[in-house]
Motif scaffolding. Sequence first.
Motif, mmCIF file in Angstrom:
data_model
loop_
_atom_site.group_PDB
_atom_site.id
_atom_site.type_symbol
_atom_site.label_atom_id
_atom_site.label_comp_id
_atom_site.label_asym_id
_atom_site.label_seq_id
_atom_site.Cartn_x
_atom_site.Cartn_y
_atom_site.Cartn_z
ATOM 1 N N GLY A 325 -112.430 23.018 -14.106
ATOM 2 C CA GLY A 325 -113.857 23.316 -14.052
ATOM 3 C C GLY A 325 -114.566 23.198 -15.376
ATOM 4 N N PHE A 326 -113.957 22.508 -16.334
ATOM 5 C CA PHE A 326 -114.584 22.323 -17.645
ATOM 6 C C PHE A 326 -115.088 20.891 -17.743
ATOM 7 N N PRO A 327 -116.312 20.653 -18.253
ATOM 8 C CA PRO A 327 -116.853 19.283 -18.337
ATOM 9 C C PRO A 327 -115.949 18.373 -19.159
ATOM 10 N N SER A 328 -115.486 17.290 -18.551
ATOM 11 C CA SER A 328 -114.523 16.420 -19.220
ATOM 12 C C SER A 328 -115.117 15.707 -20.434
ATOM 13 N N ALA A 329 -116.401 15.344 -20.373
ATOM 14 C CA ALA A 329 -117.029 14.656 -21.504
ATOM 15 C C ALA A 329 -117.052 15.551 -22.743
ATOM 16 N N ILE A 330 -117.367 16.835 -22.536
ATOM 17 C CA ILE A 330 -117.372 17.781 -23.662
ATOM 18 C C ILE A 330 -115.954 18.010 -24.164
ATOM 19 N N GLY A 331 -115.020 18.174 -23.226
ATOM 20 C CA GLY A 331 -113.636 18.446 -23.597
ATOM 21 C C GLY A 331 -113.018 17.323 -24.410
ATOM 22 N N THR A 332 -113.165 16.078 -23.965
ATOM 23 C CA THR A 332 -112.590 14.954 -24.698
ATOM 24 C C THR A 332 -113.277 14.747 -26.046
ATOM 25 N N SER A 333 -114.563 15.044 -26.120
ATOM 26 C CA SER A 333 -115.275 14.925 -27.401
ATOM 27 C C SER A 333 -114.770 15.969 -28.395
ATOM 28 N N VAL A 334 -114.515 17.183 -27.915
ATOM 29 C CA VAL A 334 -113.975 18.231 -28.792
ATOM 30 C C VAL A 334 -112.583 17.831 -29.282
ATOM 31 N N SER A 369 -99.436 27.153 -25.209
ATOM 32 C CA SER A 369 -100.562 26.433 -24.594
ATOM 33 C C SER A 369 -100.254 26.053 -23.153
ATOM 34 N N ALA A 370 -99.023 25.581 -22.908
ATOM 35 C CA ALA A 370 -98.626 25.232 -21.540
ATOM 36 C C ALA A 370 -98.602 26.472 -20.643
ATOM 37 N N LEU A 371 -98.167 27.591 -21.199
ATOM 38 C CA LEU A 371 -98.149 28.838 -20.423
ATOM 39 C C LEU A 371 -99.572 29.281 -20.080
ATOM 40 N N LEU A 372 -100.501 29.113 -21.028
ATOM 41 C CA LEU A 372 -101.897 29.453 -20.771
ATOM 42 C C LEU A 372 -102.479 28.551 -19.678
ATOM 43 N N LEU A 373 -102.133 27.257 -19.697
ATOM 44 C CA LEU A 373 -102.595 26.355 -18.638
ATOM 45 C C LEU A 373 -101.990 26.732 -17.291
ATOM 46 N N SER A 374 -100.749 27.171 -17.295
ATOM 47 C CA SER A 374 -100.108 27.624 -16.055
ATOM 48 C C SER A 374 -100.855 28.816 -15.468
ATOM 49 N N VAL A 375 -101.199 29.771 -16.314
ATOM 50 C CA VAL A 375 -101.959 30.948 -15.872
ATOM 51 C C VAL A 375 -103.350 30.538 -15.397
ATOM 52 N N SER A 376 -103.993 29.619 -16.149
ATOM 53 C CA SER A 376 -105.337 29.176 -15.802
ATOM 54 C C SER A 376 -105.389 28.538 -14.419
ATOM 55 N N TYR A 377 -104.474 27.593 -14.159
ATOM 56 C CA TYR A 377 -104.467 26.919 -12.858
ATOM 57 C C TYR A 377 -103.972 27.839 -11.747
ATOM 58 N N GLY A 378 -103.156 28.836 -12.122
ATOM 59 C CA GLY A 378 -102.768 29.851 -11.136
ATOM 60 C C GLY A 378 -103.968 30.684 -10.700
ATOM 61 N N PHE A 379 -104.794 31.099 -11.666
ATOM 62 C CA PHE A 379 -106.034 31.822 -11.353
ATOM 63 C C PHE A 379 -106.946 30.971 -10.469
ATOM 64 N N GLU A 380 -107.043 29.678 -10.819
ATOM 65 C CA GLU A 380 -107.934 28.772 -10.076
ATOM 66 C C GLU A 380 -107.494 28.616 -8.621
ATOM 67 N N SER A 381 -106.181 28.539 -8.390
ATOM 68 C CA SER A 381 -105.685 28.357 -7.021
ATOM 69 C C SER A 381 -105.889 29.591 -6.150
ATOM 70 N N ILE A 384 -109.009 33.793 -8.719
ATOM 71 C CA ILE A 384 -109.065 34.978 -9.589
ATOM 72 C C ILE A 384 -109.757 34.604 -10.902
ATOM 73 N N LEU A 385 -110.653 35.461 -11.363
ATOM 74 C CA LEU A 385 -111.366 35.278 -12.633
ATOM 75 C C LEU A 385 -111.908 33.851 -12.791
ATOM 76 N N PRO A 386 -112.750 33.411 -11.871
ATOM 77 C CA PRO A 386 -113.239 32.021 -11.919
ATOM 78 C C PRO A 386 -114.017 31.685 -13.190
ATOM 79 N N ASP A 387 -114.634 32.675 -13.814
ATOM 80 C CA ASP A 387 -115.400 32.411 -15.033
ATOM 81 C C ASP A 387 -114.502 32.122 -16.238
#
Length: 497
Positions: A325-334, A369-381, A384-387
Amino acid sequence: MERQKSMEKGLLRKSLSIRERKFPNEEAFLESGLSRKSPREITKKAQNDDGECRVTATVFFSTFVAVSGSFCTGCGAGFSSGAQSGITKDLSLSVAEYSMFGSILTLGGLIGAIFSGKVADVLGRKRTMLFCEAFCITGWLAVALAQDALWLDCGRLLLGIGVGLFSYVIPVYIAEIAPKHVRGSFVFANQLMQNCGIALFFIIGNFLPWRLLAIVGFVPCVLHVFCLFFIPESPRWLAKKGRDKECRSALQRLRGSDVDISREANTIRDTIEMSEVDGESRMSELFQRRYAYPLLIGVGLMFLQQLSGSSGVTYYASSLFNKGGFPSAIGTSVIATIMVPKAMLGTIIVDKLGRRTLLMASCAAMGLSALLLSVSYGFESFGILPDLTPIFTCIGVLGHIVAFALGMGGLPWIIMAEIFPMNVKVSAGTLVTVTNWLFGWVITYTFNFMLEWNASGMFFIFSMVSAFSIVFIYFLVPETKGRSLEEIQALLSNSVQ
């Protein structure tokens, strides 16, 4: 410290005995830059000579030209992320078809890696880089002019073959020309330039159509070909081929016209003669006890580098941002903004902190970082905590790419170029490079499918691989900072014995 000194003395004694057989009288020794001194005196003088060795403009320029090939590699890696939406729309590609296109670069890299060691040994380091660019230039043109998936894949495959050859020959060439006290930083510049290529394509990929993006990738390849004619060949390769006069000429050019290169030239010649006692080793002869330790280090690091998910995160960064749910154009630019500075930081600190420390720190940050992504996509599925999911996704992707570039991205290639003696460098280097590209292809091809299946579980596995990598590095990988290539090979041989 005492152990290292004893190994250095042993290497010098072997070198001296070979010279004595070739030059039995005192006058010949003096002409060669050697004298009949005790090993202690020789060791002391060698250390002084090393400390006075300058990093000349020729070494800087040759390194810059060599790593420009890595810039082309970075352009190829960054292309698939920025061009994904345009290609899938214009050519109506499915997820499976685009996964094939994205991953076929690594499949081509695997093909190039199979022949990389032999090609570099037969043609030489410089001409191999020219050979690489023939594939890259043809590949970019095929992608730019493609009208269907077949031509697209063919162009990407040719580009991958060139990149696969580059991945072996560039770090080997730099390791063979650079003074030992800056060798790590100079080889790490390989990773810096690769990140420059990725960063460029992450930024302009948001604005340029994919065909024009391919033309942009074509331009640095042509410039690289032109610059390659102005750098010397590797002195160690020339010495291995028996071209001693050219070896000394190239070494003189690299070290400076006013520097006495006799001692370094003789050490290179003697080390090659010692390694040639057993003859050129074939692939089947690699699996002997004396080569087991360096082979385990080289193959193990490449295996763990790819199983950490690094290639997938880089190739499909846009997909990861969109899924979180993060804008890809902003993410790749960062990513592009921070990619070059953090690679420059790695280039500066690699010869200060050492290989082992930087590798373990990189793996630790990648795992978190991989663990944080695991938690993030777990929340998304689970909703939980969509913001927080987009924020976690952004931090996780950025952290993983930054941590990878600081250590695990470039250091395995540095170590690969350092640990193998000349008589097995072709077969061992080929096997290590093939391992990297084989598992890189597995990860990049399956990444999108795993992302749709269970993104949280996939990144949890990646985090566990990074944790295991720390254990592997701590117990098995030696520190090579500040040692010459000849000293490293003596160290590893002594460890096996």
